[in-house]
Design a protein around this motif. Structure first.
Motif, PDB file in Angstrom:
ATOM      1  N   GLY A  21       0.852  -1.184   0.000  1.00  0.00           N
ATOM      2  CA  GLY A  21       0.000   0.000   0.000  1.00  0.00           C
ATOM      3  C   GLY A  21       0.884   1.229   0.000  1.00  0.00           C
ATOM      4  O   GLY A  21       2.010   1.192  -0.507  1.00  0.00           O
ATOM      5  N   ASP A  61      -9.520  -5.739   3.870  1.00  0.00           N
ATOM      6  CA  ASP A  61     -10.465  -5.580   2.757  1.00  0.00           C
ATOM      7  C   ASP A  61     -10.213  -4.259   2.029  1.00  0.00           C
ATOM      8  O   ASP A  61     -10.645  -3.199   2.471  1.00  0.00           O
ATOM      9  CB  ASP A  61     -11.895  -5.637   3.281  1.00  0.00           C
ATOM     10  N   ARG A  62      -9.519  -4.325   0.913  1.00  0.00           N
ATOM     11  CA  ARG A  62      -9.166  -3.122   0.138  1.00  0.00           C
ATOM     12  C   ARG A  62     -10.347  -2.539  -0.625  1.00  0.00           C
ATOM     13  O   ARG A  62     -10.296  -1.401  -1.063  1.00  0.00           O
ATOM     14  CB  ARG A  62      -8.050  -3.441  -0.866  1.00  0.00           C
ATOM     15  N   LYS A  63     -11.401  -3.308  -0.799  1.00  0.00           N
ATOM     16  CA  LYS A  63     -12.556  -2.844  -1.582  1.00  0.00           C
ATOM     17  C   LYS A  63     -13.614  -2.136  -0.740  1.00  0.00           C
ATOM     18  O   LYS A  63     -14.493  -1.487  -1.276  1.00  0.00           O
ATOM     19  CB  LYS A  63     -13.188  -4.029  -2.314  1.00  0.00           C
ATOM     20  N   ASN A  64     -13.508  -2.239   0.574  1.00  0.00           N
ATOM     21  CA  ASN A  64     -14.484  -1.634   1.473  1.00  0.00           C
ATOM     22  C   ASN A  64     -14.170  -0.151   1.648  1.00  0.00           C
ATOM     23  O   ASN A  64     -13.156   0.216   2.241  1.00  0.00           O
ATOM     24  CB  ASN A  64     -14.468  -2.351   2.822  1.00  0.00           C
ATOM     25  N   GLU A  65     -15.029   0.711   1.164  1.00  0.00           N
ATOM     26  CA  GLU A  65     -14.830   2.161   1.255  1.00  0.00           C
ATOM     27  C   GLU A  65     -14.801   2.652   2.705  1.00  0.00           C
ATOM     28  O   GLU A  65     -14.223   3.698   2.992  1.00  0.00           O
ATOM     29  CB  GLU A  65     -15.919   2.900   0.462  1.00  0.00           C
ATOM     30  N   ASN A  67     -13.305   1.127   5.115  1.00  0.00           N
ATOM     31  CA  ASN A  67     -12.064   0.669   5.736  1.00  0.00           C
ATOM     32  C   ASN A  67     -11.034   1.794   5.703  1.00  0.00           C
ATOM     33  O   ASN A  67     -10.460   2.093   4.665  1.00  0.00           O
ATOM     34  CB  ASN A  67     -11.528  -0.567   4.997  1.00  0.00           C
ATOM     35  N   ARG A  68     -10.792   2.408   6.832  1.00  0.00           N
ATOM     36  CA  ARG A  68      -9.872   3.549   6.866  1.00  0.00           C
ATOM     37  C   ARG A  68      -8.412   3.124   6.679  1.00  0.00           C
ATOM     38  O   ARG A  68      -7.529   3.966   6.547  1.00  0.00           O
ATOM     39  CB  ARG A  68     -10.037   4.350   8.147  1.00  0.00           C
ATOM     40  N   LYS A  70      -7.524   0.915   4.162  1.00  0.00           N
ATOM     41  CA  LYS A  70      -7.482   0.247   2.849  1.00  0.00           C
ATOM     42  C   LYS A  70      -6.275   0.610   1.995  1.00  0.00           C
ATOM     43  O   LYS A  70      -5.876  -0.153   1.141  1.00  0.00           O
ATOM     44  CB  LYS A  70      -8.778   0.473   2.076  1.00  0.00           C
ATOM     45  N   ASP A  71      -5.631   1.760   2.263  1.00  0.00           N
ATOM     46  CA  ASP A  71      -4.465   2.140   1.461  1.00  0.00           C
ATOM     47  C   ASP A  71      -3.142   1.969   2.223  1.00  0.00           C
ATOM     48  O   ASP A  71      -2.084   2.349   1.737  1.00  0.00           O
ATOM     49  CB  ASP A  71      -4.600   3.570   0.952  1.00  0.00           C
TER      50      ASP A  71
END
Length: 91
Positions: A21, A61-65, A67-68, A70-71
Motif C-alpha cells: 500500500g 479488505d481493500r474494496k471496502n470504502e 475501511n480507513r 485500505k491504502d
C-alpha cells in the motif's frame, strides 16, 4: 529469521504476509491463533500450527470504502508457533 519455524518440523514454513500500500502508512499486524502449553493442548487444536494468511476482511479488505486502512501497507506476522509470540525455544 534464521531457523525460525512453526511449532512442528512438519508444519508449513514460518512466513510473513505483505500487502503493499502507501509507503508512508504501515500496519504491523500480529495474527491471532491461540496458545498451546503442552502436547495435549496442541493435539486438541488450542493453537494454530500452520502459517496461513487472513481472509481479506476487516482491515485487509481493500474494496471496502469504510475501511480507513485500505491504502496502508500491511505486514502480517503469520501465527503458527503456539507461543503467543513470546516463545524462546531452541530446537
Amino acid at each position: 529469521g534464521g531457523d525460525t519455524r512453526c511449532i512442528y518440523s512438519y508444519s508449513t514454513p514460518f512466513a510473513f504476509q505483505v500487502i503493499p500500500g502507501a509507503s508512508d502508512k504501515l500496519i504491523f499486524y500480529f495474527q491471532g491463533g491461540g496458545a498451546c502449553w503442552d502436547e495435549v493442548s496442541t493435539k486438541l487444536g488450542f493453537c494454530s500450527s500452520d502459517a496461513s494468511p487472513q481472509s481479506l476482511v476487516g482491515i485487509f479488505d481493500r474494496k471496502n470504502e469504510d475501511n480507513r486502512f485500505k491504502d496502508y501497507t500491511i505486514v502480517q506476522v503469520l501465527y503458527c508457533s503456539g507461543d503467543v509470540f513470546g516463545g524462546n525455544v531452541t530446537r
